[in-house]
Design an enzyme around this catalytic site. Structure first.
Site, PDB file in Angstrom:
ATOM      1  N   ASP A  88      88.084 -72.687 147.630  1.00  0.00           N
ATOM      2  CA  ASP A  88      88.620 -74.052 147.782  1.00  0.00           C
ATOM      3  C   ASP A  88      90.091 -74.072 147.388  1.00  0.00           C
ATOM      4  O   ASP A  88      90.570 -73.170 146.692  1.00  0.00           O
ATOM      5  CB  ASP A  88      87.824 -75.070 146.954  1.00  0.00           C
ATOM      6  CG  ASP A  88      87.942 -74.864 145.447  1.00  0.00           C
ATOM      7  OD1 ASP A  88      87.938 -73.692 144.997  1.00  0.00           O
ATOM      8  OD2 ASP A  88      88.058 -75.861 144.707  1.00  0.00           O
ATOM      9  N   GLU A 152      86.365 -74.736 142.260  1.00  0.00           N
ATOM     10  CA  GLU A 152      87.198 -74.401 141.101  1.00  0.00           C
ATOM     11  C   GLU A 152      88.269 -75.449 140.865  1.00  0.00           C
ATOM     12  O   GLU A 152      88.526 -75.859 139.731  1.00  0.00           O
ATOM     13  CB  GLU A 152      87.840 -73.015 141.285  1.00  0.00           C
ATOM     14  CG  GLU A 152      88.414 -72.425 139.992  1.00  0.00           C
ATOM     15  CD  GLU A 152      89.809 -72.898 139.647  1.00  0.00           C
ATOM     16  OE1 GLU A 152      90.214 -72.775 138.486  1.00  0.00           O
ATOM     17  OE2 GLU A 152      90.518 -73.423 140.531  1.00  0.00           O
ATOM     18  N   GLU A 153      88.872 -75.907 141.940  1.00  0.00           N
ATOM     19  CA  GLU A 153      89.995 -76.843 141.796  1.00  0.00           C
ATOM     20  C   GLU A 153      89.549 -78.248 141.380  1.00  0.00           C
ATOM     21  O   GLU A 153      90.377 -79.132 141.176  1.00  0.00           O
ATOM     22  CB  GLU A 153      90.817 -76.906 143.096  1.00  0.00           C
ATOM     23  CG  GLU A 153      91.451 -75.579 143.514  1.00  0.00           C
ATOM     24  CD  GLU A 153      92.592 -75.110 142.610  1.00  0.00           C
ATOM     25  OE1 GLU A 153      92.803 -75.699 141.537  1.00  0.00           O
ATOM     26  OE2 GLU A 153      93.265 -74.133 142.983  1.00  0.00           O
ATOM     27  N   HIS A 212     103.067-113.770 141.373  1.00  0.00           N
ATOM     28  CA  HIS A 212     104.469-113.902 141.776  1.00  0.00           C
ATOM     29  C   HIS A 212     105.329-113.568 140.554  1.00  0.00           C
ATOM     30  O   HIS A 212     105.183-114.191 139.498  1.00  0.00           O
ATOM     31  CB  HIS A 212     104.745-115.335 142.256  1.00  0.00           C
ATOM     32  CG  HIS A 212     106.099-115.500 142.870  1.00  0.00           C
ATOM     33  ND1 HIS A 212     107.264-115.411 142.130  1.00  0.00           N
ATOM     34  CD2 HIS A 212     106.478-115.734 144.156  1.00  0.00           C
ATOM     35  CE1 HIS A 212     108.299-115.593 142.930  1.00  0.00           C
ATOM     36  NE2 HIS A 212     107.849-115.790 144.182  1.00  0.00           N
ATOM     37  N   SER A 398      94.259 -72.897 133.801  1.00  0.00           N
ATOM     38  CA  SER A 398      92.853 -72.913 133.389  1.00  0.00           C
ATOM     39  C   SER A 398      91.954 -72.417 134.518  1.00  0.00           C
ATOM     40  O   SER A 398      92.218 -72.682 135.685  1.00  0.00           O
ATOM     41  CB  SER A 398      92.429 -74.348 133.046  1.00  0.00           C
ATOM     42  OG  SER A 398      93.343 -74.937 132.154  1.00  0.00           O
TER      43      SER A 398
HETATM   44  N1  BES Z   1      94.338 -70.171 139.637  1.00  0.00           N
HETATM   45  C1  BES Z   1      94.529 -71.379 138.914  1.00  0.00           C
HETATM   46  C2  BES Z   1      94.738 -71.182 137.435  1.00  0.00           C
HETATM   47  C3  BES Z   1      95.920 -70.336 137.045  1.00  0.00           C
HETATM   48  C4  BES Z   1      97.081 -70.325 137.786  1.00  0.00           C
HETATM   49  C5  BES Z   1      95.845 -69.573 135.917  1.00  0.00           C
HETATM   50  C6  BES Z   1      98.143 -69.529 137.419  1.00  0.00           C
HETATM   51  C7  BES Z   1      96.904 -68.797 135.531  1.00  0.00           C
HETATM   52  C8  BES Z   1      98.059 -68.759 136.285  1.00  0.00           C
HETATM   53  C9  BES Z   1      93.335 -72.279 139.157  1.00  0.00           C
HETATM   54  O1  BES Z   1      92.991 -72.353 140.513  1.00  0.00           O
HETATM   55  C10 BES Z   1      93.681 -73.682 138.767  1.00  0.00           C
HETATM   56  O2  BES Z   1      94.606 -74.219 139.298  1.00  0.00           O
HETATM   57  N2  BES Z   1      92.895 -74.266 137.881  1.00  0.00           N
HETATM   58  C11 BES Z   1      93.005 -75.642 137.584  1.00  0.00           C
HETATM   59  C12 BES Z   1      91.720 -76.051 136.930  1.00  0.00           C
HETATM   60  C13 BES Z   1      91.376 -77.492 136.974  1.00  0.00           C
HETATM   61  C14 BES Z   1      91.610 -78.173 138.279  1.00  0.00           C
HETATM   62  C15 BES Z   1      89.987 -77.738 136.473  1.00  0.00           C
HETATM   63  C16 BES Z   1      94.202 -75.882 136.703  1.00  0.00           C
HETATM   64  O3  BES Z   1      94.574 -75.034 135.871  1.00  0.00           O
HETATM   65  O4  BES Z   1      94.812 -76.953 136.830  1.00  0.00           O
HETATM   66 MN    MN Z   2      92.941 -70.526 141.379  1.00  0.00          MN
HETATM   67 MN    MN Z   3      94.502 -73.751 141.428  1.00  0.00          MN
END
Ligand code: BES
Ligand code: MN
Ligand code: MN
Length: 456
Positions: A88, A152-153, A212, A398
């Site tokens: 995703d 994941e996102e 207003h 994360s």
């Molecule tokens: N791949 C990223 C996390 C990441 C990016 C870790 C760069 C280290 C370096 C992951 O897809 C992501 O974006 N995670 C989200 C998690 C959230 C939506 C629950 C994030 O970190 O915002």
């Molecule tokens: Mn990612």
């Molecule tokens: Mn991401």
């Protein structure tokens, strides 16, 4: 290994074209209008795994988006690597800032431009191509399992349940993940820390209808102003978060740990130039590297309310909204931090508005061991492919499932990603270097070799 480089050289155009095909599917998990595209992407992953040589691939429907699981079992007695990733992607907005449409991938200056090219479709596909290559060259030294999710996102909620219910299926000696970055193409690194996350949505209500702003202005609270003041008060002049108890569970790093961490190359001028900012800011007493990895924060991800169309409309809006996420570090717990946030935010609300706080997704912070077999195998693999020993780094992003993998499966993860922080992930014009893509395939194959050897 020479065979690997020869195989990559011979097949690189096909490797790239197949990825471009994957990137054309707009698998945006956050937006229900893409639900069937997300589903289509899961089918695409299944087919790709089978073509690469997996014995079996299953798609598991969930409450939201499907999970793809596949495996190639060579011999039950051999070690098993579980590759995790996500198909995703983040919403592509704002569309007008893309130089080419987000789901019509193009190659420019050695980079593939498309939403998901780096995060994480490009990196997932490296694992699938590494499997193909290891099988075709007769060099697969272990069993491999694939767990590729579509949420994941948006916080990996369905995968959490799946992992708890499928511990046997997911049994492995190590979990290998490429969803992070390296410092530079000449400075390889392995991520050993991730921040946790906890999301909140806020709704501030003032008058029972839009008013207003001439007739009522000056006499009635404006919910947008109140929301801005409340949000702004969450950080003091020194960049500390003002929520009572916010730092209570933060594990303090020793002077030695901090010194070690700050050895990672960081060039402030290049950082500012890359971001188009004239100065940086953040919590007093900490370096930028620390502020963005070992220290917790509260960030506003979106704020809206009132009239946003063309021209002017003179109102005091009835409501204002915001989306906020906290980034957490060991040993902060998302549930506890969400409660703290909600309690504080309601407490600071002035009497002339009502505040609704909705608690959202969470994920625990992660700290990994540099002495695990997985880390050592990754280090050897990168050392070989980049001709340079990688540095362990802590990242600020994360990946919610990683902590849960450890808790439920008792298995260590290795975060061997190949992105660059200039790849514009989550932003317009996301891209992924072809160098990184091919280097990733090579390094993942080498990881298999080293991990199998180390586990003997
Ligand atoms: N791949 C990223 C996390 C990441 C990016 C870790 C760069 C280290 C370096 C992951 O897809 C992501 O974006 N995670 C989200 C998690 C959230 C939506 C629950 C994030 O970190 O915002
Ligand atoms: Mn990612
Ligand atoms: Mn991401």
């Amino acid at each position: 290994m020479k065979e690997l480089n020869t195989y990559i050289e011979k097949n690189k155009d096909r490797f790239i074209n197949e990825l471009l095909d994957f990137l054309k599917i707009p698998s945006v998990s956050a937006d229900s209008k893409y639900k069937s595209d997300v589903e289509r992407a899961s089918q695409w992953v299944k087919k790709a795994l089978l073509q690469a040589g997996a014995d079996t691939v299953e798609i598991f429907p969930t409450k939201l988006h499907p999970i793809v699981y596949g495996e190639k079992i060579v011999d039950k007695k051999l070690p098993t690597i579980l590759a995790y990733g996500h198909y995703d992607v983040q919403p592509p907005d704002p569309l007008n800032l893309w130089n080419s449409p987000p789901f019509e991938p193009v190659i420019k200056d050695g980079k593939i431009y498309a939403r998901g090219s780096c995060d994480d479709k490009g990196q997932v596909y490296m694992h699938i191509k590494a499997l193909e290559m290891l099988l075709k060259t007769g060099k697969l030294p272990c069993n491999v399992k694939f767990l590729i999710e579509g949420e994941e996102e948006v916080g990996s909620a369905s995968l959490g349940d799946f992992v708890k219910k499928n511990k046997k299926k997911l049994e492995a000696d190590v979990i290998l993940i490429s969803d992070t970055d390296i410092i530079d193409n000449k400075i390889p690194s392995i991520t050993v820390g991730l921040r946790g996350i906890a999301g909140i949505e806020i709704e501030v209500t003032g008058p029972n209808r839009d008013l207003h702003s001439g007739v009522y202005g000056g006499g009635v609270a404006n919910p947008i102003t109140v929301l801005c003041e409340m949000i702004a008060s969450l950080k003091d002049k020194k960049g500390h978060i003002t929520i009572p108890g916010f730092y209570k569970d933060v594990k303090v790093l020793s002077a030695k740990e901090r010194k070690e961490l700050n050895k990672a190359p960081f060039k402030l001028n290049a950082y500012k130039k890359d971001l188009g900012i004239t100065d940086i800011t953040g919590e007093k007493g900490y370096t930028t590297l620390e502020r963005t990895s070992t220290r917790p924060t509260v960030e506003l991800n979106g704020i809206w309310g009132g009239y946003q169309g063309e021209g002017s409309k003179t109102i005091i809006p009835s409501k204002a909204f915001a989306k906020v996420t906290m980034r957490l570090v060991p040993d902060q717990e998302p549930e506890k931090m969400l409660e703290l946030f909600a309690k504080h935010f309601k407490k600071i609300a002035p009497p002339y508005v009502s505040v609704k706080v909705t608690l959202g997704h969470g994920g625990d912070p992660v700290l990994l061991d540099t002495s695990s077999a997985g880390y050592l195998a990754a280090s050897k693999a990168m050392h070989e492919s980049f001709s340079k020993k990688p540095i362990p780094t802590r990242s600020g992003g994360s990946i919610p499932i990683v902590a849960l993998f450890k808790k439920e499966l008792r298995t260590d993860s290795v975060l061997m990603g190949f992105g660059l922080n200039s790849d514009n992930i989550h932003s317009p014009n996301e891209h992924y270097g072809i160098f990184n893509y091919l280097k990733g395939i090579e390094t993942i194959a080498l990881f298999h070799h080293h991990f199998a050897t180390l586990s003997k």
